[in-house]
Design a protein around this motif. Structure first.
Motif, PDB file in Angstrom:
ATOM      1  N   PHE A   1       0.839  -1.224   0.000  1.00 41.55           N
ATOM      2  CA  PHE A   1       0.000   0.000   0.000  1.00 41.55           C
ATOM      3  C   PHE A   1       0.867   1.264   0.000  1.00 41.55           C
ATOM      4  N   LEU A   2       1.685   1.393   1.042  1.00 40.24           N
ATOM      5  CA  LEU A   2       2.376   2.670   1.249  1.00 40.24           C
ATOM      6  C   LEU A   2       3.289   3.038   0.075  1.00 40.24           C
ATOM      7  N   LYS A   3       4.103   2.076  -0.352  1.00 37.10           N
ATOM      8  CA  LYS A   3       5.090   2.412  -1.392  1.00 37.10           C
ATOM      9  C   LYS A   3       4.433   2.826  -2.708  1.00 37.10           C
ATOM     10  N   ASP A   4       3.229   2.322  -2.958  1.00 42.03           N
ATOM     11  CA  ASP A   4       2.545   2.694  -4.204  1.00 42.03           C
ATOM     12  C   ASP A   4       1.431   3.704  -3.964  1.00 42.03           C
ATOM     13  N   SER A   5       1.552   4.460  -2.876  1.00 33.15           N
ATOM     14  CA  SER A   5       0.576   5.533  -2.646  1.00 33.15           C
ATOM     15  C   SER A   5       1.007   6.788  -3.389  1.00 33.15           C
ATOM     16  N   LEU A   6       0.034   7.644  -3.608  1.00 27.53           N
ATOM     17  CA  LEU A   6       0.303   8.930  -4.252  1.00 27.53           C
ATOM     18  C   LEU A   6       0.869   9.881  -3.199  1.00 27.53           C
ATOM     19  N   SER A   7       1.966  10.545  -3.511  1.00 31.24           N
ATOM     20  CA  SER A   7       2.543  11.492  -2.540  1.00 31.24           C
ATOM     21  C   SER A   7       1.800  12.823  -2.637  1.00 31.24           C
ATOM     22  N   VAL A   8       0.801  12.970  -1.805  1.00 32.50           N
ATOM     23  CA  VAL A   8      -0.037  14.175  -1.912  1.00 32.50           C
ATOM     24  C   VAL A   8       0.718  15.445  -1.523  1.00 32.50           C
ATOM     25  N   HIS A   9       1.855  15.261  -0.853  1.00 32.09           N
ATOM     26  CA  HIS A   9       2.659  16.409  -0.435  1.00 32.09           C
ATOM     27  C   HIS A   9       3.660  16.826  -1.523  1.00 32.09           C
ATOM     28  N   HIS A  10       3.734  16.043  -2.608  1.00 28.35           N
ATOM     29  CA  HIS A  10       4.725  16.301  -3.657  1.00 28.35           C
ATOM     30  C   HIS A  10       4.356  17.561  -4.449  1.00 28.35           C
ATOM     31  N   ALA A  11       5.378  18.314  -4.814  1.00 28.27           N
ATOM     32  CA  ALA A  11       5.127  19.588  -5.508  1.00 28.27           C
ATOM     33  C   ALA A  11       4.400  19.405  -6.837  1.00 28.27           C
ATOM     34  N   GLN A  12       4.531  18.223  -7.438  1.00 33.91           N
ATOM     35  CA  GLN A  12       3.892  18.012  -8.754  1.00 33.91           C
ATOM     36  C   GLN A  12       2.552  17.290  -8.623  1.00 33.91           C
ATOM     37  N   CYS A  13       2.045  17.192  -7.417  1.00 33.97           N
ATOM     38  CA  CYS A  13       0.761  16.521  -7.197  1.00 33.97           C
ATOM     39  C   CYS A  13      -0.327  17.585  -7.065  1.00 33.97           C
ATOM     40  N   VAL A  14      -0.902  17.971  -8.188  1.00 35.20           N
ATOM     41  CA  VAL A  14      -1.781  19.146  -8.184  1.00 35.20           C
ATOM     42  C   VAL A  14      -3.088  18.919  -8.948  1.00 35.20           C
ATOM     43  N   ALA A  15      -3.501  17.643  -9.038  1.00 32.50           N
ATOM     44  CA  ALA A  15      -4.676  17.369  -9.875  1.00 32.50           C
ATOM     45  C   ALA A  15      -5.984  17.795  -9.214  1.00 32.50           C
ATOM     46  N   HIS A  16      -6.106  17.531  -7.931  1.00 29.46           N
ATOM     47  CA  HIS A  16      -7.431  17.646  -7.303  1.00 29.46           C
ATOM     48  C   HIS A  16      -7.414  18.544  -6.074  1.00 29.46           C
ATOM     49  N   LEU A  17      -8.619  18.742  -5.543  1.00 25.89           N
ATOM     50  CA  LEU A  17      -8.768  19.443  -4.250  1.00 25.89           C
ATOM     51  C   LEU A  17      -8.429  18.449  -3.149  1.00 25.89           C
ATOM     52  N   HIS A  18      -7.198  18.016  -3.176  1.00 26.46           N
ATOM     53  CA  HIS A  18      -6.732  16.906  -2.349  1.00 26.46           C
ATOM     54  C   HIS A  18      -5.456  17.426  -1.708  1.00 26.46           C
ATOM     55  N   CYS A  19      -5.554  17.759  -0.416  1.00 23.09           N
ATOM     56  CA  CYS A  19      -4.463  18.555   0.153  1.00 23.09           C
ATOM     57  C   CYS A  19      -3.404  17.696   0.843  1.00 23.09           C
ATOM     58  N   PRO A  20      -2.185  18.217   0.927  1.00 19.18           N
ATOM     59  CA  PRO A  20      -1.226  17.632   1.859  1.00 19.18           C
ATOM     60  C   PRO A  20      -1.713  18.009   3.261  1.00 19.18           C
ATOM     61  N   SER A  21      -1.340  17.226   4.262  1.00 21.32           N
ATOM     62  CA  SER A  21      -1.935  17.483   5.574  1.00 21.32           C
ATOM     63  C   SER A  21      -0.941  18.148   6.530  1.00 21.32           C
ATOM     64  N   LEU A  22      -1.491  18.821   7.518  1.00 20.64           N
ATOM     65  CA  LEU A  22      -0.671  19.450   8.563  1.00 20.64           C
ATOM     66  C   LEU A  22      -0.047  18.380   9.451  1.00 20.64           C
TER      67      LEU A  22
END
Ligand SMILES: Cc1ncc(COP(=O)(O)O)c(C=O)c1O
Length: 489
Positions: free
Chosen positions: A75-96
């Motif tokens: 699971f983890l290794k193939d997760s999307l890095s939502v905190h990555h600078a190039q991860c900008v598709a959706h209203l899907h935020c990196p978390s605090l």
């Protein structure tokens, strides 16, 4: 084997505490390694993931350590890095970071928000946060509102109470007797750019997609108040009954904020419930620079807020606010074991009567801790950052000969397309769709692919406050290179 020899339950025993600490330490170490991965996504296809992931449910169990190892691997290794600078598709935020700490407390305590005896301090925290949120919106003091799983559920609550209030005015109780009369005449108005949960919720409520009348939008995707006025008059002439107007403060793609004050005036004139879906734009409640974009929000009968968007909270975390607490009577239900007369007469608070859910997570803690940890100033800064960055990116895109800015940004999104030397609309649409697909498959970037005025375009949703113009320029370069490769293939 006796269960107490190998107790799997979290408790105060020394054995359980040691197992808890081991499991959390192993998991958080794995998260740290994952955070260090440079790729946004490892790039596996749907087929590869289906092939790779199997369910390993054995009679004896694998134990915590091996199970966590498997979760990390598959699971983890193939997760999307939502905190990555190039991860900008959706209203899907990196978390605090503080939201992660809150999750530890929420999960370990496992409080349930339906009754006070299942969440004593948590109930009071949630009520106080609702009171505070109402103040931010400009509602009168009170505690009518509740935390929800997100925008879809909050919109459902607004529409449901609007429907029930509408029927109640005609002396009919939906709660007691269900839907009645010529339902084909019941309508909800929202803009062409409103979130699809309006349609889905109306279908769920037994009124169907056909009950949704879409009002035209202007060039900025905002509801056209003149068209709303005309359509309301038309509805009246047709003998239709409008139970609600849903305005949007922050449409999903363009971030458009409907003219709330004008819509509220029309709603008041026709005595129609106004719900505002501020799932995205509600973040501006904290902004110093852009709070005024939300002027008129206080006129709504109900409001959707969502904290797992531009408030940077982990999923899930949303809220529903109700202007007039009396409307909560429309969904009142008493269950002897949760919110008895006796308890209510003795002032025992309960949140089950304000929510569609029964068992419910204590997601409010994340917002409370977020606000305390960051302070209002820093929170405002990280929200404003996206709005300001989107403007800078739009200016840059406009200056690129092979890119076309589709619309000036309003919140933190930029709509644009790669523009080859071709007037073939279908060809340009397919090319942009393929650019998005190729970037994700390569693991380099997740760029949104959507439509503006029915034509395919790309979308950058620039929520992440650690992203700057330089990062977006890198991404736009990848877009161009991918486009060239596709054109040359
Ligand atoms: C404007 C708007 N409203 C509602 C929703 C639904 O919110 P959720 O996904 O939290 O249910 C979204 C989701 O993106 C949205 O953009």
């Amino acid at each position: 084997m006796n269960v107490s020899d190998n107790n799997p339950i979290l408790s105060g025993s020394a054995q359980s505490i040691a197992a808890y600490q081991d499991a959390i330490e192993q998991s958080s170490k794995a998260v740290v390694e994952w955070l260090k991965q440079p790729e946004m996504y490892q790039g596996k296809t749907v087929e590869q993931l289906r092939e790779r992931i199997n369910l390993n449910f054995t009679a004896e169990g694998l134990g915590n350590q091996a199970t966590i190892e498997r979760a990390v691997e598959y699971f983890l290794k193939d997760s999307l890095s939502v905190h990555h600078a190039q991860c900008v598709a959706h209203l899907h935020c990196p978390s605090l970071v503080i939201s992660q700490a809150a999750e530890v407390l929420i999960n370990a305590t496992n409080q349930s928000m339906d009754s006070w005896d299942q969440s004593p301090s948590a109930t009071i925290v949630e009520i106080k946060l609702i009171e505070w949120l109402r103040e931010q919106v400009g509602y009168q003091a009170g505690d009518a509102g509740v935390f929800t799983s997100g925008g879809t559920q909050s919109n459902l609550m607004g529409l449901m109470l609007a429907r029930d209030a509408f029927f109640a005015r005609q002396g009919h109780s939906i709660q007691q007797d269900g839907l009645t009369g010529d339902l084909s005449k019941i309508k909800v108005f929202c803009s062409e750019s409103a979130h699809f949960s309006v349609q889905k919720n109306m279908a769920l409520m037994g009124l169907g997609y056909r009950s949704v009348t879409q009002v035209k939008t202007d060039v900025f995707s905002r509801m056209d108040a003149a068209d709303l006025k005309a359509k309301l008059a038309q509805a009246q002439a047709n003998g239709e009954q409008v139970m609600a107007i849903v305005a949007t403060a922050g449409t999903t793609d363009a971030g458009a904020i409907d003219p709330l004050t004008e819509i509220a005036a029309l709603a008041a004139e026709h005595q129609i419930w106004m719900h505002v879906d501020a799932a995205w734009g509600g973040a501006l409640l904290l902004s110093e620079k852009y709070r005024h974009f939300l002027n008129g929000l206080e006129l709504a009968d109900s409001v959707t807020l969502d904290f797992h968007k531009q408030f940077f909270q982990t999923i899930s975390c949303g809220a529903f606010l109700l202007k007039d607490a009396r409307h909560y009577e429309l969904m009142r239900y008493q269950a002897a074991y949760l919110n008895s007369d006796f308890d209510e007469e003795h002032g025992v608070p309960n949140l089950v009567s304000k929510s569609l859910q029964t068992t419910r997570r204590f997601d409010a803690l994340k917002l409370w801790m977020g606000l305390e940890a960051l302070g209002k100033k820093q929170y405002a800064e990280i929200i404003d950052n996206g709005v300001t960055l989107a403007r800078q990116v739009a200016e840059f895109v406009s200056a690129q000969p092979d890119l076309e800015l589709v619309m000036q940004p309003q919140l933190a999104s930029v709509l644009f397309r790669f523009r080859p030397q071709s007037d073939d609309v279908a060809f340009v649409a397919l090319l942009n769709q393929r650019i998005g697909d190729v970037l994700l498959a390569s693991g380099a970037a997740n760029v949104g692919v959507t439509e503006a005025d029915g034509v395919t375009c790309l979308k950058l949703t620039l929520l992440n406050p650690t992203v700057c113009l330089k990062d977006v320029k890198v991404l736009l370069e990848s877009v161009k290179q991918t486009a060239e490769q596709l054109l040359n293939a």
